[in-house]
Design a protein around this motif. Structure first.
Motif, PDB file in Angstrom:
ATOM      1  N   SER A   1       9.653   1.040  -9.838  1.00  0.00           N
ATOM      2  CA  SER A   1       9.781   2.370  -9.246  1.00  0.00           C
ATOM      3  C   SER A   1       8.585   2.644  -8.338  1.00  0.00           C
ATOM      4  N   LEU A   2       8.743   3.596  -7.437  1.00  0.00           N
ATOM      5  CA  LEU A   2       7.680   3.903  -6.483  1.00  0.00           C
ATOM      6  C   LEU A   2       6.514   4.596  -7.180  1.00  0.00           C
ATOM      7  N   HIS A   3       5.330   4.425  -6.626  1.00  0.00           N
ATOM      8  CA  HIS A   3       4.152   5.094  -7.179  1.00  0.00           C
ATOM      9  C   HIS A   3       4.313   6.613  -7.056  1.00  0.00           C
ATOM     10  N   PHE A   4       4.036   7.318  -8.149  1.00  0.00           N
ATOM     11  CA  PHE A   4       4.175   8.769  -8.181  1.00  0.00           C
ATOM     12  C   PHE A   4       2.924   9.460  -7.647  1.00  0.00           C
ATOM     13  N   TYR A   5       1.770   8.814  -7.808  1.00  0.00           N
ATOM     14  CA  TYR A   5       0.499   9.391  -7.370  1.00  0.00           C
ATOM     15  C   TYR A   5      -0.182   8.501  -6.333  1.00  0.00           C
ATOM     16  N   THR A   6      -1.055   9.107  -5.572  1.00  0.00           N
ATOM     17  CA  THR A   6      -1.999   8.360  -4.742  1.00  0.00           C
ATOM     18  C   THR A   6      -3.199   8.026  -5.612  1.00  0.00           C
ATOM     19  N   ALA A   7      -3.617   6.771  -5.586  1.00  0.00           N
ATOM     20  CA  ALA A   7      -4.764   6.327  -6.390  1.00  0.00           C
ATOM     21  C   ALA A   7      -5.964   6.121  -5.476  1.00  0.00           C
ATOM     22  N   GLU A   8      -7.050   6.821  -5.781  1.00  0.00           N
ATOM     23  CA  GLU A   8      -8.254   6.751  -4.953  1.00  0.00           C
ATOM     24  C   GLU A   8      -9.475   6.513  -5.825  1.00  0.00           C
ATOM     25  N   CYS A   9     -10.281   5.544  -5.454  1.00  0.00           N
ATOM     26  CA  CYS A   9     -11.534   5.273  -6.164  1.00  0.00           C
ATOM     27  C   CYS A   9     -12.622   6.123  -5.538  1.00  0.00           C
ATOM     28  N   ARG A  10     -13.194   7.047  -6.301  1.00  0.00           N
ATOM     29  CA  ARG A  10     -14.177   7.990  -5.786  1.00  0.00           C
ATOM     30  C   ARG A  10     -15.598   7.429  -5.806  1.00  0.00           C
ATOM     31  N   GLU A  11     -15.765   6.217  -6.301  1.00  0.00           N
ATOM     32  CA  GLU A  11     -17.065   5.557  -6.324  1.00  0.00           C
ATOM     33  C   GLU A  11     -16.829   4.063  -6.184  1.00  0.00           C
ATOM     34  N   LYS A  12     -17.893   3.304  -6.002  1.00  0.00           N
ATOM     35  CA  LYS A  12     -17.745   1.854  -5.916  1.00  0.00           C
ATOM     36  C   LYS A  12     -17.138   1.350  -7.221  1.00  0.00           C
ATOM     37  N   THR A  13     -16.026   0.618  -7.110  1.00  0.00           N
ATOM     38  CA  THR A  13     -15.230   0.253  -8.279  1.00  0.00           C
ATOM     39  C   THR A  13     -14.805  -1.206  -8.198  1.00  0.00           C
ATOM     40  N   VAL A  14     -14.856  -1.885  -9.329  1.00  0.00           N
ATOM     41  CA  VAL A  14     -14.361  -3.260  -9.414  1.00  0.00           C
ATOM     42  C   VAL A  14     -13.019  -3.240 -10.131  1.00  0.00           C
ATOM     43  N   LEU A  15     -11.995  -3.754  -9.467  1.00  0.00           N
ATOM     44  CA  LEU A  15     -10.641  -3.775  -9.995  1.00  0.00           C
ATOM     45  C   LEU A  15     -10.174  -5.207 -10.220  1.00  0.00           C
ATOM     46  N   VAL A  16      -9.534  -5.438 -11.350  1.00  0.00           N
ATOM     47  CA  VAL A  16      -8.859  -6.706 -11.605  1.00  0.00           C
ATOM     48  C   VAL A  16      -7.385  -6.478 -11.311  1.00  0.00           C
ATOM     49  N   ARG A  17      -6.815  -7.324 -10.435  1.00  0.00           N
ATOM     50  CA  ARG A  17      -5.420  -7.161 -10.031  1.00  0.00           C
ATOM     51  C   ARG A  17      -4.555  -8.261 -10.642  1.00  0.00           C
ATOM     52  N   ILE A  18      -3.415  -7.844 -11.194  1.00  0.00           N
ATOM     53  CA  ILE A  18      -2.445  -8.790 -11.735  1.00  0.00           C
ATOM     54  C   ILE A  18      -1.125  -8.563 -11.012  1.00  0.00           C
ATOM     55  N   SER A  19      -0.541  -9.602 -10.524  1.00  0.00           N
ATOM     56  CA  SER A  19       0.708  -9.505  -9.784  1.00  0.00           C
ATOM     57  C   SER A  19       1.817  -8.895 -10.637  1.00  0.00           C
ATOM     58  N   GLY A  20       2.500  -7.880 -10.104  1.00  0.00           N
ATOM     59  CA  GLY A  20       3.618  -7.278 -10.810  1.00  0.00           C
ATOM     60  C   GLY A  20       4.762  -8.258 -10.976  1.00  0.00           C
ATOM     61  N   GLU A  21       4.975  -9.095  -9.987  1.00  0.00           N
ATOM     62  CA  GLU A  21       6.037 -10.100 -10.074  1.00  0.00           C
ATOM     63  C   GLU A  21       5.778 -11.068 -11.221  1.00  0.00           C
ATOM     64  N   LEU A  22       4.518 -11.482 -11.396  1.00  0.00           N
ATOM     65  CA  LEU A  22       4.177 -12.387 -12.494  1.00  0.00           C
ATOM     66  C   LEU A  22       4.407 -11.719 -13.842  1.00  0.00           C
ATOM     67  N   LEU A  23       3.978 -10.465 -13.984  1.00  0.00           N
ATOM     68  CA  LEU A  23       4.176  -9.749 -15.250  1.00  0.00           C
ATOM     69  C   LEU A  23       5.657  -9.660 -15.614  1.00  0.00           C
ATOM     70  N   ARG A  24       6.484  -9.288 -14.650  1.00  0.00           N
ATOM     71  CA  ARG A  24       7.918  -9.155 -14.916  1.00  0.00           C
ATOM     72  C   ARG A  24       8.527 -10.500 -15.304  1.00  0.00           C
ATOM     73  N   GLU A  25       8.079 -11.556 -14.657  1.00  0.00           N
ATOM     74  CA  GLU A  25       8.609 -12.884 -14.954  1.00  0.00           C
ATOM     75  C   GLU A  25       8.234 -13.325 -16.366  1.00  0.00           C
TER      76      GLU A  25
END
Length: 229
Positions: free
Chosen positions: A92-116
């Motif tokens: 489904s589409l994102h309901f909110y806008t996500a904004e990092c208000r400070e320097k932030t380190v994010l770990v990204r995991i592919s949504g396609e991989l999770l679903r698979e």
């Protein structure tokens, strides 16, 4: 170093509490870590989800534009928390806008991989669903509090919740929220929040600064959150 950060962030998350080592290793191999600067928008309302994001450091604010044109701050994610699991799993589409208000380190995991991975082993979904239920329960607690708690107790409860979550992530006691954002999160006016915060400040519980709140005495703040009147 990056692989160690990715592994720690993923393995310590409640999302993957029941995942076997082999599945965790596959996530770690496929994930990456990115560093974003202050005020970086990760995605906007209505965009198609691509990644599950996990916060290694920093914070992420969830924002939605209201019909009046004002921004509504719905919540905040802190280090150790996750973002986007619902849209990623349900496509489904994102309901909110996500904004990092400070320097932030994010770990990204592919949504396609999770679903698979989930489609091949349904047991992997249990901890994901459990984490979402816990988050939903927290949201219900806030809504219920709006009916029975005073504004002072609601502000104290919100600040205490963010402080507790920040402490788990190893952050200091400064909460990066403006009075306007606190007001919109609690469904009240900024002037009311300002009055409550000034009272809390005079009692030594918090220090009110521009765009942020510093917790001076968490014990006093906890007591304020306990009173409904």
């Amino acid at each position: 170093m990056e692989n160690t950060l990715v592994r720690l962030t993923i393995s310590q998350s409640e999302l993957f509490a029941n995942w076997p080592d082999a599945a965790i290793s596959r996530l770690v191999q496929a994930a990456d870590a990115i560093t974003v600067e202050e005020n970086t928008v990760i995605h906007r309302t209505g965009e198609v989800p691509t990644y599950l994001y996990m916060l290694a450091t920093g914070s992420m604010h969830l924002i939605r534009k209201m019909p009046s044109g004002r921004d509504f701050t719905a919540g905040i994610h802190l280090a150790g928390e996750f973002h986007g699991i619902g849209p990623v799993i349900t496509r489904s589409l994102h309901f909110y806008t996500a904004e990092c208000r400070e320097k932030t380190v994010l770990v990204r995991i592919s949504g396609e991989l999770l679903r698979e991975m989930i489609s091949h082993d349904g047991n992997l979904a249990y901890s994901l669903m459990g984490a979402m239920v816990n988050r939903h329960r927290g949201a219900l607690d806030r809504y219920e509090g709006a009916a029975v708690l005073s504004t002072r107790a609601r502000v104290a409860t919100l600040l205490n919740s963010i402080y507790t979550r920040s402490a788990r992530g190893g952050r200091v006691s400064s909460i990066n929220l403006s009075q306007e954002e606190i007001a919109t999160m609690l469904g009240t006016r900024r002037q009311v929040v300002n009055r409550v915060l000034r009272e809390m400040e005079s009692e030594g519980a918090v220090q009110v600064l521009y765009g942020r709140i510093v917790i001076s005495d968490i014990g006093k703040l906890e007591k304020m959150a306990e009173h409904s009147e």
